[in-house]
Design an enzyme around this catalytic site. Structure first.
Site, mmCIF file in Angstrom:
data_model
loop_
_atom_site.group_PDB
_atom_site.id
_atom_site.type_symbol
_atom_site.label_atom_id
_atom_site.label_comp_id
_atom_site.label_asym_id
_atom_site.label_seq_id
_atom_site.Cartn_x
_atom_site.Cartn_y
_atom_site.Cartn_z
ATOM 1 N N LYS A 33 48.314 41.229 36.599
ATOM 2 C CA LYS A 33 48.639 41.946 35.599
ATOM 3 C C LYS A 33 49.721 43.458 36.585
ATOM 4 O O LYS A 33 50.868 43.974 36.203
ATOM 5 C CB LYS A 33 48.044 42.874 34.926
ATOM 6 C CG LYS A 33 47.613 42.078 33.656
ATOM 7 C CD LYS A 33 46.975 43.210 32.262
ATOM 8 C CE LYS A 33 45.352 43.834 32.842
ATOM 9 N NZ LYS A 33 43.939 42.515 33.149
ATOM 10 N N ARG A 108 43.845 48.272 25.710
ATOM 11 C CA ARG A 108 43.057 47.799 25.568
ATOM 12 C C ARG A 108 42.186 47.097 24.391
ATOM 13 O O ARG A 108 41.320 46.705 24.349
ATOM 14 C CB ARG A 108 41.989 47.912 26.390
ATOM 15 C CG ARG A 108 42.612 46.993 27.974
ATOM 16 C CD ARG A 108 41.412 47.538 29.119
ATOM 17 N NE ARG A 108 41.262 46.399 29.845
ATOM 18 C CZ ARG A 108 41.852 46.620 31.291
ATOM 19 N NH1 ARG A 108 42.419 48.105 31.453
ATOM 20 N NH2 ARG A 108 41.120 46.160 32.795
ATOM 21 N N ARG A 147 38.441 39.821 45.416
ATOM 22 C CA ARG A 147 39.358 40.963 45.695
ATOM 23 C C ARG A 147 37.899 42.064 46.600
ATOM 24 O O ARG A 147 38.648 42.681 46.888
ATOM 25 C CB ARG A 147 39.961 41.924 44.870
ATOM 26 C CG ARG A 147 41.212 43.545 45.254
ATOM 27 C CD ARG A 147 41.982 43.363 43.955
ATOM 28 N NE ARG A 147 40.746 43.313 42.505
ATOM 29 C CZ ARG A 147 41.677 43.636 41.444
ATOM 30 N NH1 ARG A 147 43.317 43.902 41.050
ATOM 31 N NH2 ARG A 147 40.690 43.798 40.322
ATOM 32 N N ARG A 153 36.904 47.983 45.257
ATOM 33 C CA ARG A 153 36.254 48.215 44.013
ATOM 34 C C ARG A 153 34.965 47.863 43.614
ATOM 35 O O ARG A 153 34.136 46.317 43.290
ATOM 36 C CB ARG A 153 36.892 48.161 43.359
ATOM 37 C CG ARG A 153 38.898 48.708 43.223
ATOM 38 C CD ARG A 153 39.477 47.354 42.357
ATOM 39 N NE ARG A 153 39.503 47.433 41.339
ATOM 40 C CZ ARG A 153 40.355 47.219 40.157
ATOM 41 N NH1 ARG A 153 40.877 46.303 40.484
ATOM 42 N NH2 ARG A 153 39.767 46.638 38.688
ATOM 43 N N ARG A 165 33.012 42.249 31.818
ATOM 44 C CA ARG A 165 34.540 42.525 31.687
ATOM 45 C C ARG A 165 35.626 41.775 31.183
ATOM 46 O O ARG A 165 35.809 41.612 30.645
ATOM 47 C CB ARG A 165 35.413 43.079 33.622
ATOM 48 C CG ARG A 165 34.694 44.337 33.674
ATOM 49 C CD ARG A 165 35.187 44.423 35.113
ATOM 50 N NE ARG A 165 36.776 43.784 36.303
ATOM 51 C CZ ARG A 165 37.030 44.296 36.804
ATOM 52 N NH1 ARG A 165 36.291 44.074 37.800
ATOM 53 N NH2 ARG A 165 38.775 44.234 36.921
HETATM 54 P P1 B4P Z 1 45.423 42.198 39.657
HETATM 55 O O1 B4P Z 1 47.111 41.844 39.832
HETATM 56 O O2 B4P Z 1 44.542 43.524 40.357
HETATM 57 O O3 B4P Z 1 44.968 41.954 38.216
HETATM 58 P P2 B4P Z 1 44.967 42.530 37.065
HETATM 59 O O4 B4P Z 1 45.532 42.591 36.111
HETATM 60 O O5 B4P Z 1 46.141 44.494 37.549
HETATM 61 O O6 B4P Z 1 43.261 43.831 37.151
HETATM 62 P P3 B4P Z 1 42.316 44.919 36.333
HETATM 63 O O7 B4P Z 1 41.855 43.982 34.757
HETATM 64 O O8 B4P Z 1 41.205 44.343 37.011
HETATM 65 O O9 B4P Z 1 42.326 46.132 36.197
HETATM 66 P P4 B4P Z 1 42.725 47.512 35.954
HETATM 67 O O10 B4P Z 1 42.709 48.641 36.685
HETATM 68 O O11 B4P Z 1 43.517 47.011 34.773
HETATM 69 O O12 B4P Z 1 44.879 40.552 40.512
HETATM 70 C C1 B4P Z 1 43.522 40.738 40.343
HETATM 71 C C2 B4P Z 1 43.262 39.343 42.109
HETATM 72 O O13 B4P Z 1 44.094 38.128 41.934
HETATM 73 C C3 B4P Z 1 44.195 41.037 43.176
HETATM 74 O O14 B4P Z 1 43.462 39.845 44.241
HETATM 75 C C4 B4P Z 1 45.276 39.379 43.503
HETATM 76 O O15 B4P Z 1 45.707 39.965 44.722
HETATM 77 C C5 B4P Z 1 45.175 38.810 42.540
HETATM 78 N N1 B4P Z 1 46.246 37.574 42.423
HETATM 79 C C6 B4P Z 1 47.142 37.794 41.786
HETATM 80 N N2 B4P Z 1 48.109 37.362 41.212
HETATM 81 C C7 B4P Z 1 47.187 35.996 42.185
HETATM 82 C C8 B4P Z 1 47.725 34.441 42.087
HETATM 83 N N3 B4P Z 1 49.249 34.294 40.503
HETATM 84 N N4 B4P Z 1 47.411 33.683 42.520
HETATM 85 C C9 B4P Z 1 45.976 34.087 43.046
HETATM 86 N N5 B4P Z 1 45.991 35.257 43.544
HETATM 87 C C10 B4P Z 1 46.285 35.952 42.640
HETATM 88 O O16 B4P Z 1 40.699 48.012 35.085
HETATM 89 C C11 B4P Z 1 39.770 47.888 35.400
HETATM 90 C C12 B4P Z 1 38.615 49.175 34.850
HETATM 91 O O17 B4P Z 1 39.786 50.062 34.073
HETATM 92 C C13 B4P Z 1 38.305 48.776 33.303
HETATM 93 O O18 B4P Z 1 37.760 47.320 33.867
HETATM 94 C C14 B4P Z 1 38.024 49.635 32.460
HETATM 95 O O19 B4P Z 1 36.284 49.785 33.098
HETATM 96 C C15 B4P Z 1 38.744 50.379 32.495
HETATM 97 N N6 B4P Z 1 40.515 50.119 32.321
HETATM 98 C C16 B4P Z 1 41.741 50.860 32.006
HETATM 99 N N7 B4P Z 1 42.447 50.874 31.770
HETATM 100 C C17 B4P Z 1 41.435 50.682 30.355
HETATM 101 C C18 B4P Z 1 42.039 50.858 29.234
HETATM 102 N N8 B4P Z 1 43.418 51.033 28.852
HETATM 103 N N9 B4P Z 1 41.031 51.316 28.383
HETATM 104 C C19 B4P Z 1 39.835 52.048 28.881
HETATM 105 N N10 B4P Z 1 39.687 50.836 29.620
HETATM 106 C C20 B4P Z 1 39.905 51.133 30.690
#
Ligand code: B4P
Length: 210
Positions: A33, A108, A147, A153, A165
């Site tokens: 995302k 979420r 990552r 993190r 998660r």
């Molecule tokens: P990202 O792009 O970083 O993944 P994400 O889905 O955005 O992240 P995430 O869900 O972990 O984090 P968030 O901060 O929202 O990609 C992950 C990795 O994959 C990267 O290293 C990237 O390089 C790699 N990648 C991407 N695309 C790829 C591909 N096509 N092929 C190979 N590799 C690839 O949430 C973190 C925490 O914050 C949650 O657990 C929760 O505790 C809290 N939180 C956030 N929002 C909340 C909410 N609304 N309510 C309650 N808690 C919340």
């Protein structure tokens, strides 16, 4: 009718958007995302709001909100709705002069979805679409552990936290897809493959709404 290039400050593309474009980028942790949102912002000039990034900024600044969020994030749990919704509202209301939002990692829970809809209704700007990235669990675990080697993190460093998660996502967050599906706003695309191929698929979907 609002034209995109009249109102947005830092636009790099020629797109004319004749209505607000409010997107929810959806999917399990590590589904890409954040990665895709950064590219979409570049292309469409929308405001990117990542609740995860907002929490990490609060943690870096050692605020009370950040310390509370950290206690949940480090365990792979969701931060309570009361904290998350208030923070999100502040961010939206602080940025009225935009042509749309990319919500990344929010909503979420169903309570967050309802709060977002209420807020956007007040602003007269409903959600345009929810786009979910579909990624298999083992791929997610591999990506996040990779990552975690460099991100600093804590929630990426421990496989049991990553699996927690994912379990939280399945239990508490997947109903959000159904919530928007009731209004035929949810769509899924394959989130595995190259970052460019996934970006292309996302743009094809978004362009249907322009
Ligand atoms: P990202 O792009 O970083 O993944 P994400 O889905 O955005 O992240 P995430 O869900 O972990 O984090 P968030 O901060 O929202 O990609 C992950 C990795 O994959 C990267 O290293 C990237 O390089 C790699 N990648 C991407 N695309 C790829 C591909 N096509 N092929 C190979 N590799 C690839 O949430 C973190 C925490 O914050 C949650 O657990 C929760 O505790 C809290 N939180 C956030 N929002 C909340 C909410 N609304 N309510 C309650 N808690 C919340």
């Amino acid at each position: 009718m609002i034209y995109f290039d009249l109102f947005c400050v830092s636009i790099k593309q020629d797109y004319k958007i004749s209505a607000m474009l409010n997107l929810i980028l959806f999917g399990p942790p590590g589904s890409g995302k954040g990665t895709q949102a950064a590219k979409l912002v570049e292309k469409y000039g929308l405001l990117h709001i990542s609740t995860g990034d907002l929490f990490r900024s609060e943690i870096d600044n050692q605020t009370a909100l950040g310390m509370e969020a950290k206690s949940f994030m480090d365990k792979g749990q969701l931060v309570p709705d009361s904290v998350t919704i208030g923070m999100l509202k502040n961010k939206v209301l602080a940025n009225p002069e935009v042509n749309g939002y990319i919500f990344d990692g929010f909503p979420r829970t169903i309570a967050q979805s309802e709060a977002l809809d209420d807020l956007l209704e007040e602003l007269g700007q409903p959600i345009t679409a929810l786009i979910a990235l579909e990624v298999e669990e083992e791929e997610i675990v591999a990506r996040l552990l990779e990552r975690g080697k460099t991100s600093g993190r804590p929630d990426d460093a421990d496989e049991s936290v990553i699996r927690k998660r994912i379990a939280v996502y399945l239990a508490q967050t997947t109903p959000v897809y159904e919530y928007y599906q009731q209004h035929e706003k949810s769509v899924s695309i394959k989130g595995m493959g190259t970052i460019e191929d996934i970006f292309h698929a996302l743009c094809t979907e978004i362009d249907r709404h322009l």
